[in-house]
Design a protein around this motif. Sequence first.
Motif, PDB file in Angstrom:
ATOM      1  N   SER A   1       2.794 -19.542  -8.530  1.00 27.24           N
ATOM      2  CA  SER A   1       3.224 -20.736  -9.256  1.00 27.24           C
ATOM      3  C   SER A   1       2.076 -21.725  -9.426  1.00 27.24           C
TER       4      SER A   1
ATOM      5  N   ALA B   1      -0.200 -20.326 -12.125  1.00 30.55           N
ATOM      6  CA  ALA B   1       0.373 -20.534 -13.457  1.00 30.55           C
ATOM      7  C   ALA B   1       0.264 -21.995 -13.878  1.00 30.55           C
ATOM      8  N   LEU B   2       0.446 -22.913 -12.919  1.00 30.78           N
ATOM      9  CA  LEU B   2       0.312 -24.332 -13.230  1.00 30.78           C
ATOM     10  C   LEU B   2      -1.107 -24.670 -13.675  1.00 30.78           C
TER      11      LEU B   2
ATOM     12  N   GLN C   1      -3.313 -22.618 -15.058  1.00 35.75           N
ATOM     13  CA  GLN C   1      -3.545 -22.043 -16.382  1.00 35.75           C
ATOM     14  C   GLN C   1      -2.928 -22.918 -17.470  1.00 35.75           C
ATOM     15  N   GLU C   2      -1.792 -23.515 -17.162  1.00 36.06           N
ATOM     16  CA  GLU C   2      -1.154 -24.408 -18.136  1.00 36.06           C
ATOM     17  C   GLU C   2      -1.974 -25.683 -18.319  1.00 36.06           C
ATOM     18  N   LYS C   3      -2.557 -26.179 -17.224  1.00 40.12           N
ATOM     19  CA  LYS C   3      -3.324 -27.421 -17.299  1.00 40.12           C
ATOM     20  C   LYS C   3      -4.603 -27.264 -18.120  1.00 40.12           C
TER      21      LYS C   3
ATOM     22  N   HIS D   1      -5.257 -24.916 -20.402  1.00 44.00           N
ATOM     23  CA  HIS D   1      -5.080 -24.149 -21.635  1.00 44.00           C
ATOM     24  C   HIS D   1      -5.756 -24.870 -22.799  1.00 44.00           C
TER      25      HIS D   1
ATOM     26  N   TRP E   1     -10.630 -28.333 -15.009  1.00 43.50           N
ATOM     27  CA  TRP E   1      -9.620 -29.388 -15.009  1.00 43.50           C
ATOM     28  C   TRP E   1     -10.319 -30.721 -14.824  1.00 43.50           C
TER      29      TRP E   1
END
Length: 710
Positions: free
Chosen positions: A381, A384-385, A387-389, A391, A398
């Motif tokens: 999780s 995945a978080l 990768q979303e940040k 993207h 980041w």
Amino acid sequence: MLGDGPEVAQPWGTEHWCWQAAAKSKGSCSNRAQTLLGPMAGEAPKERGLENKVAPQDDSGLQDSVFSSETDNSLYFTYSGKSNTLEVQDLSYQVDMASQVPWFQQLAHFKMPWTSHKDSCELGIQNLSFKVRSGQMLAIIGSSGCGRASLLDVITGRDYGGKIKSGQIRINGQPSTPQLVRKCVAHVRQHDQLLPNLTVRETLAFVAQLRLPRTFSQAQRDKTVDSVIAELRLRQCADTRVGNVYVRGVSGGERRRVSIAVQLLWNPGILILDEPTSGLDSFTAHNLVKTLSRLARGNRLVLISIHQPRSDIFRLFDLVLLMTSGTTIYLGAAQHMVQYFTAAGYPCPRYSNPADFYVDLTSIDRRSKEQEAATKEKAQSLAALFQEKVHGSDDFLWRAESRQQGVCTCVESLASPRDTSPLQTPTKLPGPLQQFAILIRRQLSNDFRDLPTLLIHGAEACLMSLIIGFLYYGHGAIKLSLADTAALLFMIGALVPFNVILDVIAKCHSERALLYYELEDGLYTAGPYFFAKILGELPEHCVYIFIYGMPIYWLANLRPGPEPFLLHFLLVWLVVFCCRTMALATAALLPTFHMSSFFGNALYNSFYLTGGFMVSLDNLWTVPAWISKVSFLRWCFEGLMQIQFGGHAYHMASGNFTISIPGDMILSTMGLDSYPLYAIYFIIIGICGGFVVLYYVSLRFIKQKSSQDW
């Protein structure tokens, strides 16, 4: 270096002014304790912006120098070439766990090495992407098994036992190739592999002769060595032996710096280090990482893998890549790590080290299946978080939103090229002849510095010679019996080679890891090392045989005269040298010391038993008879017997009578006259040549890994 007083902040160019501007706009720290502990407690971003680049100050305005042992932040050895970029794009790497087990260990478990193990393959790296530029230091952290070693193996082109499933690695915009990696990337391994009896300056001087272009003058090489010594703060130990576990030398931290200096000599743009702080105390580790941070400021790209850095080391990193199970959990500035995880719902407790806390947070707990499943789900999780940040980001970093205006400019300033001039025209490195000359001088310097070993070998040869000589001494005019003389001659040719085997094999395996790394780095080729190894041991070999052969010959009252003595000495010299080459070939052919010593002893014992003394050559059955034809001990025994008895009458006393027996008849009766004496010399030379060829082929085509690298 030590005790020079508090450290004074040095201007760091654009980066320094960016951080100062951010500090002025956001306000200064309230007190020293908050500055030191603020990033660990998850406080406001305004107090975290200064941690990585500005030393904390107390109420009097002086910097905290508890961990600062190097007051000089100047750069002696900067990288003047074009800025470098290392980019990993959507990398997935599969590791075959079965292939990591050496073939000899598989045989020990009654498994065939060629058997396929499809179920043993697992992804070591999954969809990993990052981009690093010159002037930045990226630290890869994570728990054991997170994929740090696999990532470094792929980047450096040493992906043994694995396969890239997708993605690619680009260096300066070009797909990575072994030639490009060797040209741009320097790899400092986790374990230091250096010759122990050379000083720090001598070690670097020999590497400079091998690695720097042949157009460099000696003054230029010396200047380069002095610059690297100054850069890595090695002046105080420059004339101290490097040492190892058995030889006293420099400290562990200084030895690690010497390993970095060896790679830094050719001035690479990209420096990759595998666990540089492993085995060092916290103070030494901090100073070492501080040195790496200074090297990164010299327009280099520094990439290090580290397990769990302590807080003062963590503050030195520019970028941090946190991994678990081969996936990215966080990639960004070190001072923004706490802010990122705080926003994700995992604030770092006050007085805790962020590196320790978040590595533990993302580790996989395998104490039970339930805990393993829960920790894996949490890690997935978080991955995945992230990768979303990131993207849509071009460098996969980041960035804190509240600091985009102040910090991002600083990051880009680091990434901007400092020197856009093209790379220098490639120059030729030293050729094979020069490599041979350098290697043989290095070997002689290292070997003859090891006086205890040389004295032990000399004392061993002298003691063995005296024991055998006095055993057969005191007969005066009375000749030894035929059986005693034959036993003496066989013993002369058989005892010394047995001691040589273990000495040579042990020495080769102690140098094997160094040889493997230097061949892998392209420092030289197998040919020059082969000739340097063979010829470099000749002085020690000659002295050893001289000490051993002289006393025995005269104490045992063997055949007098200069000609028999010289022929006898030459034959013993050849057979011991043949045994030495057999040991070299055995050490290079097999992967571990125990296997090499076992095979070498087994081969020697087979030659010993078929040497013609234990069992007559005429009474050997087919297989031992064929072994005896390549047994250098058999030919040595036959040659020594011909020197002692050939063309010379042997007088044997029987009661009151003295019987004269022709020596040729004795040789014929024992079956030791199959070839003339000169042919025996050529046969032993031929056997020796066979072992020499086998040694070269083993060096050329078998990777000379140490037992810990298999």
